[in-house]
Design an enzyme around this catalytic site. Structure first.
Site, PDB file in Angstrom:
ATOM      1  N   ASP A   1      26.463 -25.024 -51.758  1.00  8.92           N
ATOM      2  CA  ASP A   1      27.178 -26.085 -51.059  1.00  8.92           C
ATOM      3  C   ASP A   1      28.291 -26.541 -51.993  1.00  8.92           C
ATOM      4  O   ASP A   1      28.270 -26.231 -53.206  1.00  8.92           O
ATOM      5  CB  ASP A   1      26.212 -27.233 -50.741  1.00  8.92           C
TER       6      ASP A   1
ATOM      7  N   ASP B   1      30.573 -30.083 -51.750  1.00  7.97           N
ATOM      8  CA  ASP B   1      30.581 -31.509 -52.085  1.00  7.97           C
ATOM      9  C   ASP B   1      29.220 -31.928 -52.628  1.00  7.97           C
ATOM     10  O   ASP B   1      28.193 -31.779 -51.964  1.00  7.97           O
ATOM     11  CB  ASP B   1      30.900 -32.346 -50.836  1.00  7.97           C
TER      12      ASP B   1
ATOM     13  N   ASP C   1      22.774 -30.286 -52.382  1.00  6.02           N
ATOM     14  CA  ASP C   1      22.473 -31.646 -52.831  1.00  6.02           C
ATOM     15  C   ASP C   1      21.905 -32.510 -51.716  1.00  6.02           C
ATOM     16  O   ASP C   1      21.540 -33.653 -51.960  1.00  6.02           O
ATOM     17  CB  ASP C   1      23.729 -32.323 -53.382  1.00  6.02           C
TER      18      ASP C   1
END
Length: 334
Positions: free
Chosen positions: A15, A17, A214
């Site tokens: 991922d 961001d 995250d």
């Protein structure tokens, strides 16, 4: 048997961001982690729900931050949504786009006609994150959906990570229409749907991919849905308290403070930790309560505590016996 976690996998899907960067700044160690994986011969992919940039733009952004990336390695929810629209609609069909220019360009390149108002008679509405999205855009989308247009959302992330804290994401904008229309989108394309991950694995011809994210509600849930192992890094949205309370469909295979966990032994990151002791910590269970004692690294304590909370102990029923344990639980908001 590899001596580090990432060595057991032939593809790592990142991922962006909260994992590789925060808004416009790289997370420390991200560039080095990617280069080490490349040196080891591990394939790399980037899968992002952010629909405000195209794959070529994302690759350029990453390279400018010192994180190597090729456009073909980047999969975005904007591109995936446009491809799906092209599969389902006749060429040239009008599609009302709510989002950034990148989403509009993806729709156009897919052979469809991006439009902006109900008067353009759109057959579909596609909604993605864009910092300039406002009431007028949402109003036109609501009118079009009520008139019969199919409603596509690139993703439903409630927030975006930033150095200042979580900011409203596309899911928050989708919620505006959900409230106005009293219904859900017809199609959600991005994570936690597994499509971005399975596409990345197919393109890389990977047999054993690892997803690094995250967010429990998108990255990890998407990996679980795709049948892939996953690593949660604590540099973005989901924190220790979230992991302790995670339902089965949002539980990662591993957890680490940051991307350096990729290059440490897997047994030090697997979650939950085996047994009652790890890294100087000890967890004792007494019925529906649990006590954390000792001192050590936060991730080891987290791994141990997941063993009891995932087995029925309420997060609110955890107590700290040592000063270090009490301070750690307080820092986590537990």
């Amino acid at each position: 048997m590899s001596d580090h976690l990432a060595g057991a996998y032939d593809l790592v899907v990142f991922d962006l961001d909260g994992v590789v960067f925060l808004i416009d700044k790289p997370i420390p160690g991200a560039g080095e982690a990617v280069e080490r994986l490349r040196a080891d011969g591990t394939a790399i992919a980037y899968a992002t729900n952010n629909a405000s940039r195209r794959g070529t733009d994302v690759a350029a952004l990453l390279n400018g931050m010192g994180v190597s990336a090729a456009p073909a390695e980047v999969l975005t929810s904007a591109g995936a949504t446009a491809a799906l629209l092209a599969e389902r609609l006749p060429a040239g069909s009008p599609v009302l786009v709510v989002g950034a220019d990148a989403l509009r360009d993806e729709v156009r390149d897919a052979g469809l006609t991006p439009v902006g108002t109900l008067e353009d008679e759109p057959v579909a509405v596609v909604q993605g994150y864009g910092p300039e999205v406002g009431w007028k855009n949402l109003a036109e989308a609501a009118l079009a959906v009520r008139a019969g247009a199919t409603w596509y959302a690139t993703n439903t992330d409630r927030t975006l990570p930033s150095p200042r804290g979580p900011l409203p994401g596309n899911g928050s904008l989708v919620a505006v229409l959900r409230t106005a229309l009293d219904r859900e989108p017809d199609v959600v394309v991005g994570k936690p749907q597994p499509g971005l991950f399975t596409t990345a694995a197919t393109l890389a011809r990977a047999q054993r991919p690892l997803v690094v994210g995250d967010r429990l509600d998108t990255d990890i849930e998407g990996a679980v849905g795709a049948g892939m192992d996953s690593l949660l890094v604590l540099t973005g949205v989901s924190g220790p308290a979230d992991l302790l309370a995670a339902p089965p469909e949002r539980r990662p295979t591993f957890v680490s403070a940051d991307l350096s966990g990729l290059f440490r032994p897997a047994e030090g990151a697997v979650v939950p930790a085996a047994g009652e002791q790890a890294g100087g910590w000890r967890v004792t269970r007494d019925g529906e309560r649990a006590t954390l004692d000792g001192a050590g690294g936060p991730v080891d304590a987290l791994r141990l505590l997941c063993g009891v909370t995932w087995d029925g102990v309420a997060v609110s029923a955890i107590e700290g016996a040592s000063q270090d344990a009490r301070e750690l639980l307080r820092a986590w908001g537990v």
